[in-house]
Scaffold this motif. Structure first.
Motif, PDB file in Angstrom:
ATOM      1  N   SER A  78       0.819  -1.213   0.000  1.00 30.63           N
ATOM      2  CA  SER A  78       0.000   0.000   0.000  1.00 30.63           C
ATOM      3  C   SER A  78       0.855   1.266   0.000  1.00 30.63           C
ATOM      4  O   SER A  78       0.343   2.355  -0.238  1.00 30.63           O
ATOM      5  CB  SER A  78      -0.967   0.010   1.189  1.00 30.63           C
ATOM      6  OG  SER A  78      -0.257   0.058   2.387  1.00 30.63           O
ATOM      7  N   ILE A  79       2.170   1.140   0.273  1.00 32.92           N
ATOM      8  CA  ILE A  79       3.042   2.305   0.065  1.00 32.92           C
ATOM      9  C   ILE A  79       3.974   2.049  -1.120  1.00 32.92           C
ATOM     10  O   ILE A  79       5.047   2.625  -1.230  1.00 32.92           O
ATOM     11  CB  ILE A  79       3.857   2.668   1.336  1.00 32.92           C
ATOM     12  CG1 ILE A  79       4.655   1.464   1.842  1.00 32.92           C
ATOM     13  CG2 ILE A  79       2.960   3.198   2.425  1.00 32.92           C
ATOM     14  CD1 ILE A  79       5.735   1.830   2.840  1.00 32.92           C
ATOM     15  N   GLY A  80       3.554   1.137  -2.008  1.00 33.42           N
ATOM     16  CA  GLY A  80       4.300   0.890  -3.230  1.00 33.42           C
ATOM     17  C   GLY A  80       5.566   0.093  -3.030  1.00 33.42           C
ATOM     18  O   GLY A  80       6.547   0.250  -3.754  1.00 33.42           O
ATOM     19  N   PHE A  81       5.582  -0.805  -2.039  1.00 36.71           N
ATOM     20  CA  PHE A  81       6.772  -1.591  -1.743  1.00 36.71           C
ATOM     21  C   PHE A  81       6.368  -3.047  -1.804  1.00 36.71           C
ATOM     22  O   PHE A  81       5.899  -3.616  -0.832  1.00 36.71           O
ATOM     23  CB  PHE A  81       7.284  -1.206  -0.359  1.00 36.71           C
ATOM     24  CG  PHE A  81       8.640  -1.753  -0.044  1.00 36.71           C
ATOM     25  CD1 PHE A  81       9.766  -1.208  -0.629  1.00 36.71           C
ATOM     26  CD2 PHE A  81       8.793  -2.807   0.835  1.00 36.71           C
ATOM     27  CE1 PHE A  81      11.019  -1.709  -0.340  1.00 36.71           C
ATOM     28  CE2 PHE A  81      10.033  -3.313   1.119  1.00 36.71           C
ATOM     29  CZ  PHE A  81      11.145  -2.763   0.534  1.00 36.71           C
ATOM     30  N   ARG A  82       6.497  -3.649  -2.993  1.00 41.72           N
ATOM     31  CA  ARG A  82       5.968  -4.987  -3.204  1.00 41.72           C
ATOM     32  C   ARG A  82       7.123  -5.976  -3.335  1.00 41.72           C
ATOM     33  O   ARG A  82       8.016  -5.781  -4.148  1.00 41.72           O
ATOM     34  CB  ARG A  82       5.127  -5.001  -4.475  1.00 41.72           C
ATOM     35  CG  ARG A  82       4.078  -6.075  -4.533  1.00 41.72           C
ATOM     36  CD  ARG A  82       3.276  -5.910  -5.795  1.00 41.72           C
ATOM     37  NE  ARG A  82       2.541  -4.652  -5.812  1.00 41.72           N
ATOM     38  CZ  ARG A  82       1.305  -4.533  -5.321  1.00 41.72           C
ATOM     39  NH1 ARG A  82       0.701  -5.548  -4.809  1.00 41.72           N
ATOM     40  NH2 ARG A  82       0.699  -3.369  -5.370  1.00 41.72           N
TER      41      ARG A  82
ATOM     42  N   PHE B   3      -2.603   7.641   3.609  1.00 38.07           N
ATOM     43  CA  PHE B   3      -2.963   6.860   4.779  1.00 38.07           C
ATOM     44  C   PHE B   3      -4.354   7.228   5.251  1.00 38.07           C
ATOM     45  O   PHE B   3      -4.758   8.386   5.182  1.00 38.07           O
ATOM     46  CB  PHE B   3      -1.955   7.084   5.904  1.00 38.07           C
ATOM     47  CG  PHE B   3      -0.594   6.636   5.531  1.00 38.07           C
ATOM     48  CD1 PHE B   3      -0.367   5.339   5.101  1.00 38.07           C
ATOM     49  CD2 PHE B   3       0.477   7.519   5.584  1.00 38.07           C
ATOM     50  CE1 PHE B   3       0.890   4.919   4.738  1.00 38.07           C
ATOM     51  CE2 PHE B   3       1.741   7.103   5.221  1.00 38.07           C
ATOM     52  CZ  PHE B   3       1.945   5.803   4.801  1.00 38.07           C
ATOM     53  N   ASP B   4      -5.059   6.228   5.732  1.00 35.00           N
ATOM     54  CA  ASP B   4      -6.394   6.472   6.255  1.00 35.00           C
ATOM     55  C   ASP B   4      -6.520   5.723   7.572  1.00 35.00           C
ATOM     56  O   ASP B   4      -6.638   4.497   7.584  1.00 35.00           O
ATOM     57  CB  ASP B   4      -7.437   5.994   5.236  1.00 35.00           C
ATOM     58  CG  ASP B   4      -8.845   6.236   5.737  1.00 35.00           C
ATOM     59  OD1 ASP B   4      -8.981   6.969   6.737  1.00 35.00           O
ATOM     60  OD2 ASP B   4      -9.784   5.686   5.142  1.00 35.00           O
ATOM     61  N   SER B 181     -11.349  -4.063   6.409  1.00 40.56           N
ATOM     62  CA  SER B 181     -11.102  -2.681   6.009  1.00 40.56           C
ATOM     63  C   SER B 181     -10.053  -2.533   4.901  1.00 40.56           C
ATOM     64  O   SER B 181      -9.935  -1.457   4.321  1.00 40.56           O
ATOM     65  CB  SER B 181     -10.641  -1.874   7.227  1.00 40.56           C
ATOM     66  OG  SER B 181      -9.382  -2.355   7.652  1.00 40.56           O
ATOM     67  N   PHE B 182      -9.278  -3.587   4.621  1.00 46.57           N
ATOM     68  CA  PHE B 182      -8.189  -3.539   3.627  1.00 46.57           C
ATOM     69  C   PHE B 182      -7.193  -2.420   3.897  1.00 46.57           C
ATOM     70  O   PHE B 182      -6.805  -1.697   2.989  1.00 46.57           O
ATOM     71  CB  PHE B 182      -8.756  -3.403   2.205  1.00 46.57           C
ATOM     72  CG  PHE B 182      -9.708  -4.488   1.858  1.00 46.57           C
ATOM     73  CD1 PHE B 182      -9.262  -5.781   1.669  1.00 46.57           C
ATOM     74  CD2 PHE B 182     -11.060  -4.228   1.746  1.00 46.57           C
ATOM     75  CE1 PHE B 182     -10.144  -6.782   1.352  1.00 46.57           C
ATOM     76  CE2 PHE B 182     -11.953  -5.230   1.443  1.00 46.57           C
ATOM     77  CZ  PHE B 182     -11.498  -6.516   1.242  1.00 46.57           C
ATOM     78  N   ARG B 183      -6.803  -2.265   5.155  1.00 50.07           N
ATOM     79  CA  ARG B 183      -5.803  -1.244   5.490  1.00 50.07           C
ATOM     80  C   ARG B 183      -4.662  -1.876   6.282  1.00 50.07           C
ATOM     81  O   ARG B 183      -4.469  -1.548   7.463  1.00 50.07           O
ATOM     82  CB  ARG B 183      -6.467  -0.124   6.321  1.00 50.07           C
ATOM     83  CG  ARG B 183      -7.379   0.784   5.530  1.00 50.07           C
ATOM     84  CD  ARG B 183      -6.570   1.870   4.883  1.00 50.07           C
ATOM     85  NE  ARG B 183      -7.328   2.536   3.828  1.00 50.07           N
ATOM     86  CZ  ARG B 183      -6.731   3.207   2.844  1.00 50.07           C
ATOM     87  NH1 ARG B 183      -5.427   3.284   2.791  1.00 50.07           N
ATOM     88  NH2 ARG B 183      -7.454   3.796   1.934  1.00 50.07           N
ATOM     89  N   PRO B 184      -3.892  -2.806   5.680  1.00 52.92           N
ATOM     90  CA  PRO B 184      -2.885  -3.530   6.474  1.00 52.92           C
ATOM     91  C   PRO B 184      -1.820  -2.632   7.088  1.00 52.92           C
ATOM     92  O   PRO B 184      -1.475  -2.794   8.252  1.00 52.92           O
ATOM     93  CB  PRO B 184      -2.259  -4.491   5.461  1.00 52.92           C
ATOM     94  CG  PRO B 184      -2.625  -3.972   4.136  1.00 52.92           C
ATOM     95  CD  PRO B 184      -3.916  -3.259   4.286  1.00 52.92           C
ATOM     96  N   PHE B 185      -1.321  -1.657   6.285  1.00 50.54           N
ATOM     97  CA  PHE B 185      -0.201  -0.852   6.766  1.00 50.54           C
ATOM     98  C   PHE B 185      -0.559  -0.104   8.039  1.00 50.54           C
ATOM     99  O   PHE B 185       0.163  -0.155   9.033  1.00 50.54           O
ATOM    100  CB  PHE B 185       0.223   0.127   5.672  1.00 50.54           C
ATOM    101  CG  PHE B 185       1.508   0.820   5.985  1.00 50.54           C
ATOM    102  CD1 PHE B 185       2.722   0.188   5.758  1.00 50.54           C
ATOM    103  CD2 PHE B 185       1.505   2.093   6.528  1.00 50.54           C
ATOM    104  CE1 PHE B 185       3.908   0.819   6.071  1.00 50.54           C
ATOM    105  CE2 PHE B 185       2.703   2.721   6.834  1.00 50.54           C
ATOM    106  CZ  PHE B 185       3.895   2.084   6.602  1.00 50.54           C
TER     107      PHE B 185
END
Lengths: 218, 217
Positions: A78-82, B3-4, B181-185
């Motif tokens: 999700s921060i573009g680090f795959r 980020f959310d 929620s699909f917000r892992p980070f």
């Protein structure tokens, strides 16, 4: 005990054990460079760099390796680090153990009496030469011992990358237990493999330790 | 890349419940591993030389294999006979693992208490068992506080591994929230901070305990 089953699963587990060895070795290799970088950063005179390194070590040591792994593997995209699972395992493993190793290296260097470095400097050795030919050889025995403990930690930590579906020893063992319902047999074989790996690592450490102390008489 | 953190706030009660389970497990495991480790060490050092071999074997086995593998063995092994909740398996697995580590430390510190202590105590009229429990064990226990403290800090971090066998602790709770929620980070960052805070408090507690007992050494 079902010995036929034990014989049948051994090749599968051996293959998986090789992945465990591979991942652990790579984590240790890259982790060592991370650690050297951290030690170097902490020896600089520019304070913010020192704080950065200290903060990094504290953050890594204060949070579970398991959570770090999940954070990078699932949170990274999700921060573009795959990363693919295996690379992710090595990456997180190296950056995790690097923090612990930097403490071990720093501790063993600081255990050498500061008079040694001062004497060497006053005899005309340069800074780098003092470190390489005076301080490090004396720090080596303690460093080898404490890095050795961490090497075993790396082998045992590598079992956690089964969670991000890397087919290593624990993953394979868990899958075989799930399909055969013979937990004790599978556990015996895979535990034996871990024990062999751990003892091999301990043997290497012992050899390195003997080599580092070959001229010391106690 | 934005980020959310609103889902984290929405599911904060779930996380807190998970944190509660993690702390509950950690406390039970701490009690079990310290008391059990002490018992194993006392038996294998003082009481029974025959019994000490299998005990040493278990210490060795638990120290050379990874925690996750031991958890799978217990989870599937016990599950063959009786269905017990995952949290019980988790407590037993983590408890035995750290019991072995603690026992190893207690064995070393029990041996470090000098023989003169035993002889002096016996000559003052204490019996064998009384000497062990009133004279030797307290001294060894205080000497092992720094290392046992380190083990307990590692143990609290290892409670996160229990999510692999389905114990509803912090990581498990966040995995549930992430699946919705699909917000892992965001979730993993927040629980990493939670673990870090627990860790800081435990380190402070360790320093306090070491200072409290320093005069006895």
């Amino acid at each position: 005990m079902d010995f036929n089953l034990m014989v049948d699963v051994t090749p599968l587990l051996l293959k998986a054990a090789w992945v465990t060895i591979d991942v652990s070795a790579r984590s240790l290799f890259f982790g060592f460079f991370v650690a050297c970088g951290l030690v170097f950063m902490q020896s600089l005179r520019f304070a913010p760099v020192r704080w950065l390194a200290r903060g990094y070590v504290s953050a890594i040591r204060g949070t579970p390796y398991f959570v770090q792994l999940l954070l990078v593997f699932y949170g990274g995209p999700s921060i573009g680090f795959r990363l693919d699972p295996l690379t992710c395992g090595v990456f997180v493993g190296a950056f995790n153990i690097g923090a612990y190793m930097s403490e071990a290296i720093r501790g063993s260097i600081e255990s050498v009496d500061s008079g040694q470095a001062e004497a060497s400097r006053s005899l005309g050795f340069g800074k780098a030469q003092t470190l390489i030919s005076i301080v490090l050889p004396q720090a080596a025995p303690l460093m080898i011992r404490s890095l050795g403990v961490l090497a075993i930690v790396v082998v045992k930590n590598s079992s956690l990358i089964s969670i991000i579906s890397v087919v290593e020893l624990t993953y394979q063992a868990q899958r075989l237990i799930g399909s055969t319902y013979k937990p004790l047999e599978i556990f015996t074989i895979s535990a034996l493999m871990y024990i062999v790996i751990v003892y091999a690592v301990m043997g290497i450490i012992e050899l390195a330790y003997r080599r580092a102390t070959r001229y010391t008489t106690l | 890349m934005e980020f959310d953190f609103t889902p984290v706030i929405t599911y904060f009660p779930t996380l807190m419940k998970g944190l509660g389970v993690a702390i509950f497990v950690a406390i039970i495991v701490a009690l079990m591993s310290v008391l059990g480790g002490l018992l194993v060490a006392v038996i294998s050092v003082y009481i029974n030389k025959v019994l000490s071999w299998p005990l040493r074997f278990f210490i060795w086995l638990f120290m050379t294999t990874p925690l996750l593998l031991q958890l799978y063995l217990l989870y599937f092994g016990i599950g063959e006979w009786v269905l017990i909740p995952a949290v019980v398996v988790g407590i037993l697995g983590l408890g035995f693992h750290y019991m072995a580590y603690n026992a190893d430390i207690f064995v070393a510190t029990l041996k470090s208490v000098s023989d003169g202590q035993y002889e002096a105590s016996r000559s003052l009229g204490f019996g064998h068992t009384a000497t062990i429990f009133y004279i030797l064990v307290p001294q060894a226990f205080i000497r092992s506080i720094p290392q046992i403290g380190n083990n307990m800090i590692l143990m609290v971090k290892d409670t996160s591994v229990l999510s692999a066998i389905g114990v509803a602790e912090l990581v498990y709770a966040s995995q549930y929230a992430i699946s919705v929620s699909f917000r892992p980070f965001e979730f993993f960052i927040v629980i990493a901070i939670m673990y870090y805070i627990i860790n800081v408090f435990m380190e402070l507690g360790q320093v306090w305990l070491e200072r409290l007992t320093a005069y006895r050494r």
